[in-house]
Motif scaffolding. Structure first.
Motif, PDB file in Angstrom:
ATOM      1  N   UNK A  11      25.501  64.058  58.648  1.00 26.06           N
ATOM      2  CA  UNK A  11      25.342  65.187  57.951  1.00 26.06           C
ATOM      3  C   UNK A  11      24.197  65.501  57.278  1.00 26.06           C
ATOM      4  N   UNK A  12      23.615  66.386  57.666  1.00 26.49           N
ATOM      5  CA  UNK A  12      21.603  66.860  56.900  1.00 26.49           C
ATOM      6  C   UNK A  12      21.848  66.917  55.528  1.00 26.49           C
ATOM      7  N   UNK A  13      21.354  66.369  54.975  1.00 25.59           N
ATOM      8  CA  UNK A  13      21.198  67.176  53.538  1.00 25.59           C
ATOM      9  C   UNK A  13      20.228  66.891  53.211  1.00 25.59           C
ATOM     10  N   UNK A  14      19.563  68.493  52.784  1.00 26.76           N
ATOM     11  CA  UNK A  14      17.935  68.963  52.276  1.00 26.76           C
ATOM     12  C   UNK A  14      17.937  69.153  51.611  1.00 26.76           C
ATOM     13  N   UNK A  54      25.505  70.863  57.804  1.00 27.14           N
ATOM     14  CA  UNK A  54      23.520  70.743  57.522  1.00 27.14           C
ATOM     15  C   UNK A  54      24.120  70.946  55.713  1.00 27.14           C
ATOM     16  N   UNK A  55      23.864  70.488  55.091  1.00 27.23           N
ATOM     17  CA  UNK A  55      24.084  70.655  53.672  1.00 27.23           C
ATOM     18  C   UNK A  55      22.547  71.452  52.658  1.00 27.23           C
ATOM     19  N   UNK A  56      22.679  72.426  51.808  1.00 28.98           N
ATOM     20  CA  UNK A  56      21.035  73.009  52.195  1.00 28.98           C
ATOM     21  C   UNK A  56      21.381  73.033  50.129  1.00 28.98           C
ATOM     22  N   UNK A  57      20.733  72.015  49.724  1.00 33.69           N
ATOM     23  CA  UNK A  57      20.729  71.327  48.577  1.00 33.69           C
ATOM     24  C   UNK A  57      19.551  71.675  47.468  1.00 33.69           C
ATOM     25  N   UNK A  58      18.573  72.263  48.048  1.00 38.46           N
ATOM     26  CA  UNK A  58      17.015  73.020  47.381  1.00 38.46           C
ATOM     27  C   UNK A  58      17.575  73.404  46.131  1.00 38.46           C
ATOM     28  N   UNK A  59      16.971  73.394  45.145  1.00 40.04           N
ATOM     29  CA  UNK A  59      17.672  73.911  43.843  1.00 40.04           C
ATOM     30  C   UNK A  59      16.903  74.780  42.688  1.00 40.04           C
ATOM     31  N   UNK A  60      15.326  74.623  42.997  1.00 41.67           N
ATOM     32  CA  UNK A  60      14.078  74.725  42.518  1.00 41.67           C
ATOM     33  C   UNK A  60      13.496  76.316  43.391  1.00 41.67           C
ATOM     34  N   UNK A 105      17.171  80.608  50.686  1.00 41.65           N
ATOM     35  CA  UNK A 105      17.254  80.580  51.711  1.00 41.65           C
ATOM     36  C   UNK A 105      16.137  80.374  52.933  1.00 41.65           C
ATOM     37  N   UNK A 106      15.268  80.598  53.075  1.00 38.65           N
ATOM     38  CA  UNK A 106      14.648  80.708  54.107  1.00 38.65           C
ATOM     39  C   UNK A 106      15.373  79.272  55.351  1.00 38.65           C
ATOM     40  N   UNK A 107      15.801  78.459  54.338  1.00 40.06           N
ATOM     41  CA  UNK A 107      16.501  76.955  55.017  1.00 40.06           C
ATOM     42  C   UNK A 107      17.219  77.269  56.152  1.00 40.06           C
ATOM     43  N   UNK A 108      18.569  78.045  55.143  1.00 42.23           N
ATOM     44  CA  UNK A 108      18.862  78.698  55.940  1.00 42.23           C
ATOM     45  C   UNK A 108      19.362  79.542  56.605  1.00 42.23           C
ATOM     46  N   UNK A 109      17.805  79.828  56.506  1.00 44.66           N
ATOM     47  CA  UNK A 109      17.807  81.043  58.032  1.00 44.66           C
ATOM     48  C   UNK A 109      17.309  80.489  59.261  1.00 44.66           C
ATOM     49  N   UNK A 110      16.249  79.634  59.203  1.00 43.23           N
ATOM     50  CA  UNK A 110      16.079  78.612  60.031  1.00 43.23           C
ATOM     51  C   UNK A 110      17.914  77.963  61.096  1.00 43.23           C
ATOM     52  N   UNK A 111      18.140  77.092  59.988  1.00 40.47           N
ATOM     53  CA  UNK A 111      19.680  76.858  60.295  1.00 40.47           C
ATOM     54  C   UNK A 111      20.748  78.213  60.835  1.00 40.47           C
TER      55      UNK A 111
END
Length: 222
Positions: free
Chosen positions: A11-14, A76-82, A88-94
């Motif tokens: 699992x990738x955690x971002x 992959x888990x996008x855990x970005x909160x700030x 959104x851009x990370x999910x798009x890249x994934x």
């Protein structure tokens, strides 16, 4: 060698804020390979000794994710909160990388809709979820999961195909798998208490109780 060849359950955690770090730590405790990413050098240094692999990277850049082998991981888990924009851009890249399962943290209902529209398969709200609970859901086939003390858990799972059309008395889930089926939701009906004569139909959803390991193994039955 790519991550997919080393661990199908990697699992990738971002994003290594409080939620992301606790999620990554729970996944490691569950025995999964974790690649953790954050653009903040201080966070990367802080958690580098506690997690398998911690890398400083800009997750909004598809090329950077590809170079790190993120495309080889099944989840992959996008855990970005700030930053809503960064998440959104990370999910798009994934999505462009073709990651099979993208889980993304949302800070609002509007944020959740945007994440889903750009390719997130599962959206989570950390304010209502613990990192440990989300970790169990990510790496299993459970639909929902509640852990109590002393390793006891209740889970919502889809009925295994091998159990369809047979009554619980014949299936004997307690004797065979160590779990008790306490409720069943048949297609088009509400949840009901399950008894020995309950016959499981295709697409039924079950409520089962047992130890964490037992309910996970039961959920994995095909």
């Amino acid at each position: 060698m790519s991550a997919r060849h080393t661990d199908e359950n990697g699992v990738v955690v971002i994003g290594l804020g409080r939620f992301g770090y606790h999620l990554a730590g729970s996944l490691v405790q569950l025995g999964h390979e974790v690649l953790a990413l954050d653009r903040n050098a201080e966070r990367v240094q802080r958690w580098s000794g506690a997690l398998d692999r911690v890398v400083q990277a800009d997750s909004t850049e598809e090329a950077a994710l590809r170079q790190l082998g993120v495309a080889d991981f099944p989840r992959v888990v996008v855990a970005i909160g700030a930053s809503v924009e960064a998440s959104v851009l990370t999910v798009l890249a994934l999505t462009e990388l073709g990651v099979p399962q993208i889980w993304a943290r949302a800070t609002s209902e509007k944020h959740a809709k945007i994440l889903s529209s750009v390719g997130a398969h599962h959206v989570i709200f950390p304010e209502a979820e613990t990192g440990e609970r989300v970790a169990h859901l990510i790496v299993s086939k459970m639909l929902d999961f509640i852990e109590f003390g002393d390793e006891f858990a209740i889970a919502k799972v889809r009925v295994p195909a091998s159990m369809v059309g047979r009554p619980l008395r014949e299936l004997a889930p307690t004797e065979r798998y160590g779990v008790m089926v306490v409720g069943a939701k048949l297609p088009g009906e509400r949840f009901r208490y399950a008894g020995p004569e309950t016959v499981l139909r295709p697409d039924s959803v079950l409520i089962v109780e047992g130890s964490i390991g037992q309910v996970q193994r039961f959920a994995a039955i095909s």
